[in-house]
Design a protein around this motif. Structure first.
Motif, PDB file in Angstrom:
ATOM      1  N   ALA A  74     -29.931  28.609  16.387  1.00  0.00           N
ATOM      2  CA  ALA A  74     -29.526  28.260  17.758  1.00  0.00           C
ATOM      3  C   ALA A  74     -28.610  27.034  17.725  1.00  0.00           C
ATOM      4  O   ALA A  74     -27.574  26.994  18.401  1.00  0.00           O
ATOM      5  CB  ALA A  74     -30.753  27.997  18.626  1.00  0.00           C
ATOM      6  N   ALA A  75     -28.980  26.048  16.912  1.00  0.00           N
ATOM      7  CA  ALA A  75     -28.173  24.829  16.810  1.00  0.00           C
ATOM      8  C   ALA A  75     -26.787  25.153  16.239  1.00  0.00           C
ATOM      9  O   ALA A  75     -25.766  24.629  16.697  1.00  0.00           O
ATOM     10  CB  ALA A  75     -28.883  23.808  15.929  1.00  0.00           C
ATOM     11  N   VAL A  76     -26.752  26.045  15.261  1.00  0.00           N
ATOM     12  CA  VAL A  76     -25.482  26.439  14.634  1.00  0.00           C
ATOM     13  C   VAL A  76     -24.595  27.179  15.650  1.00  0.00           C
ATOM     14  O   VAL A  76     -23.395  26.920  15.753  1.00  0.00           O
ATOM     15  CB  VAL A  76     -25.749  27.321  13.393  1.00  0.00           C
ATOM     16  CG1 VAL A  76     -24.496  28.068  12.963  1.00  0.00           C
ATOM     17  CG2 VAL A  76     -26.268  26.467  12.243  1.00  0.00           C
ATOM     18  N   GLY A  77     -25.202  28.084  16.411  1.00  0.00           N
ATOM     19  CA  GLY A  77     -24.445  28.805  17.441  1.00  0.00           C
ATOM     20  C   GLY A  77     -23.839  27.828  18.438  1.00  0.00           C
ATOM     21  O   GLY A  77     -22.661  27.941  18.800  1.00  0.00           O
ATOM     22  N   TYR A  78     -24.654  26.864  18.841  1.00  0.00           N
ATOM     23  CA  TYR A  78     -24.176  25.840  19.792  1.00  0.00           C
ATOM     24  C   TYR A  78     -23.023  25.045  19.174  1.00  0.00           C
ATOM     25  O   TYR A  78     -22.012  24.788  19.834  1.00  0.00           O
ATOM     26  CB  TYR A  78     -25.349  24.922  20.150  1.00  0.00           C
ATOM     27  CG  TYR A  78     -24.971  23.750  21.018  1.00  0.00           C
ATOM     28  CD1 TYR A  78     -24.939  23.860  22.407  1.00  0.00           C
ATOM     29  CD2 TYR A  78     -24.638  22.517  20.449  1.00  0.00           C
ATOM     30  CE1 TYR A  78     -24.577  22.789  23.207  1.00  0.00           C
ATOM     31  CE2 TYR A  78     -24.279  21.442  21.241  1.00  0.00           C
ATOM     32  CZ  TYR A  78     -24.245  21.584  22.617  1.00  0.00           C
ATOM     33  OH  TYR A  78     -23.883  20.516  23.392  1.00  0.00           O
TER      34      TYR A  78
END
Ligand SMILES: Cc1ncc(C[n+]2csc(CCOP(=O)(O)OP(=O)(O)O)c2C)c(N)n1
Ligand SMILES: [Mg+2]
Length: 629
Positions: A74-78
């Protein structure tokens, strides 16, 4: 700076306050570096970072994850949707919570995407030895399971004393915001130290702005690059992820229009030009278009922009066949800039392309008319093949996977974002998807990690709440990591999921067959009499599974259903899944086959004829491999 006063806080409180005050700036745009913190709590972080996050809840937004790996996704997508200028932190307990980060960290680092990992660690003071979930290493007292994060992190430190946080936190921010270095950054936090108080200098909490630099080219390298382009008869640009990271799309379009040099793209670089830009020739490499791969085979100069040249892109060293081919590599990282013995042009993609364009325009350099006609006609032929794949003459039967992609293609506009990482979808999308905007095509193909899509969609949606964000998910990927659906439901994050059921690993099944593996272990089916998993499909209902996690689910049986369900999902303001089973029998045509080879080593000796035959073909392919020197 004189240090006027101090504030007494725990290490965890100080870290959260510090993180809330970090900013990045590029091209005059300023944003929070750490937009939020994800966390799953256990004894290793609940009283430290957990307490700090409630203490500073107004300064640091919190998201509750279900799995540590997926929190990193999720952090990477963000981070990717934020052009690497903003990311999230992820806090975990010790032991299994911490080691669950490893896959996510590797994915972030491979893709050059920043993410801050804050795993709890065993006591620094060792009063409880071993603490619950501690792995003891008899020969080394200073090793914990968190050391598994070292090789997958671009920066790693263990904060065993409160005051060590000051230099370490600054180094961590440096790496997160450095366009060459960035990736996973890990600060391991022993659980006693997290809760320990210290008198922090006030300046530690002052707002700090990290400028994300855009270095220009060295004049000598630039002159050589200009000379190489001017001398080339059949130049081809390979646009990689660096084009997006640097927001160089418009400058690339100016370069392509001025020089008429065609632009092919890697998975990470797709969308660098819109699909209907005259110079866009689509994906390149193993999953490339016939147009791009033919240009690659005959190119005398390959201009790589922000690419790592993975083996999918180079067709494992077999794609670039022209005996005189040279490489010119515009890359901010010297490591990548020197690949394939290329001419390095070490610079930010946007700065470097701007300088290159200016010099070439000054010389009036343009590709020959005959070359432009050749790739323009070829591109038109490829477009017709895509149309044929998307077309569904019979709307009342099960769709093929290309028809599923075609149904989505017909529905979306440039604001939609599609996310995918693994299975057979990446190849089909690379060949077929018509990218309408610079950030529409979000393929994580550096690590190609099953399970990335759903949590990444949440991260992307957090960065772009007004956009339609689609997670394209195979049944295998779904089963690997559906858990973050619960987070989307909990937080009202209206992601859209397109779940493609084909009863197992279609991609690896096909690969297995081509390399003599006879599809062994790649289908989700009951065992047959001969002991192989080739019986009936399993009585598993993934649509019901998604619904049980709180998602709205629309089941589509036919092409007609699918079109209606996708339109309904697109309009929905809650997390919605479209579930579709695809037609996979041998009699239906799928996407165009691979346009170039990919090296998957085949058994050198075997008794089964399938492997023996596959080895013969393998040896023929291997013999065409080149070392570019
Ligand atoms: C975490 C992880 N494990 C294993 C793989 C290897 N792998 C690549 S694709 C694939 C199968 C994916 O199945 P599914 O999502 O159903 O997609 P399909 O191939 O059927 O299109 C596997 C096992 C991977 N990419 N990631
Ligand atoms: Mg599948």
């Amino acid at each position: 700076m004189t240090q006027s006063s101090t504030t007494r806080l725990t290490v965890a409180q100080a870290l959260v306050r510090f993180l809330a005050a970090q900013y990045t700036e590029r091209d005059g745009e300023r944003q929070r570096l750490i937009g939020a913190t994800w966390g799953i709590f256990g004894h290793g972080n609940v009283a430290g970072l957990g307490q700090a996050l409630i203490e500073y809840a107004d300064a640091m937004p919190y998201h509750q994850g279900r799995n540590e790996q997926s929190m990193v996704h999720a952090a990477v997508g963000y981070a990717r949707q934020s052009n690497r200028l903003s990311t999230h932190a992820v806090t975990t307990s010790i032991g299994p919570g911490a080691t669950n980060l490893v896959t996510g960290a590797a994915l972030a680092t491979v893709n050059h995407l920043p993410v801050l990992l804050l795993p709890g660690d065993v006591f620094a003071t060792r009063p409880a030895d071993p603490v619950l979930q501690q792995l003891e290493v008899p020969y080394a007292g200073d090793v914990s399971v968190n050391d598994t994060l070292r090789p997958v992190s671009r920066y790693f430190d263990r904060i065993t004393r409160p005051e060590a946080l000051i230099p370490s936190a600054l180094q961590a921010m440096r790496v997160l915001t450095d366009p060459v270095e960035t990736g996973a950054v890990t600060l391991a936090l022993p659980q006693d130290v997290q809760a320990e108080a210290y008198d922090w200098p006030e300046e530690f909490f002052a707002e700090r702005v990290w400028t994300v630099r855009r270095p220009g080219a060295d004049p000598t390298e630039l002159a050589e690059a200009v000379g190489a382009v001017r001398a080339a008869k059949r130049p081809l640009v390979l646009a990689g992820g660096g084009v997006h990271h640097s927001r160089a799309e418009e400058v690339l379009a100016e370069f392509a229009e001025a020089t008429r040099i065609p632009v092919a793209s890697t998975q990470a670089g797709k969308g660098s030009l819109r699909h209907d830009h005259p110079q866009d020739v689509g994906g390149v490499g193993h999953t490339g278009t016939a147009t791009a791969d033919e240009l690659a085979r005959t190119a005398d100069l390959v201009i790589g922009v922000g690419t790592r040249y993975t083996d999918f892109t180079t067709a494992s060293g077999t794609l670039f066949e022209n005996p005189d081919v040279r490489f010119l590599n515009l890359n901010i990282a010297p490591f990548d800039g020197h690949k394939l013995a290329g001419l390095p042009l070490i610079a930010d993609a946007r700065s470097g392309l701007g300088e290159l364009t200016e010099a070439l325009v000054m010389h009036g350099h343009r590709a020959a008319d005959s070359y432009v006609t050749e790739y323009t006609e070829d591109k038109e032929r490829w477009e017709q093949r895509v149309d044929a794949c998307f077309e569904a003459d019979e709307p009342d039967v099960r769709p093929t996977q290309p028809q599923v992609i075609g149904a989505l293609d017909a529905l979306v506009d440039e604001s939609d974002i599609i996310i995918n990482a693994a299975g057979s979808l990446p190849g089909d999308l690379h060949k077929l998807w018509r990218t309408r905007s610079r950030d529409q095509y979000h393929l994580e193909y550096g690590y190609s990690c099953m399970g990335y899509e759903i949590p990444a969609a949440i991260g992307v949606k957090l960065a772009a709440p007004e956009r339609n964000v689609w997670a394209l998910v195979g049944d295998g990927t779904y089963l690997m990591m559906p858990t973050e659906i619960v987070t989307a439901v909990q937080e009202g994050i209206a992601i859209k999921m397109l779940l493609v059921q084909n009863h197992g690993y279609a991609s690896i099944g096909g690969l297995s067959e081509s390399v003599g593996g006879e599809r062994f272990g790649t289908a989700y089916r009951f065992t047959s009499d001969d002991g192989t998993f080739t019986g009936a499909p399993l009585p598993v209902d993934l649509a019901a599974n998604a619904a049980s996690l709180g998602m709205r689910v629309l089941r589509a049986k036919t092409v007609r259903d699918l079109r209606a369900a996708l339109a309904e999902a697109r309009a929905a303001d809650t997390a919605t899944c479209v579930y579709v089973e695809t037609e996979t029998s041998d009699t239906v045509s799928g996407a165009p086959p691979a346009q170039a080879w990919w090296d998957v080593p085949v058994a050198e000796t075997a008794t089964r004829s399938s492997a023996v035959k596959a080895r013969e073909l393998y040896e023929r392919h291997v013999s065409t491999r080149r070392r570019h020197l």
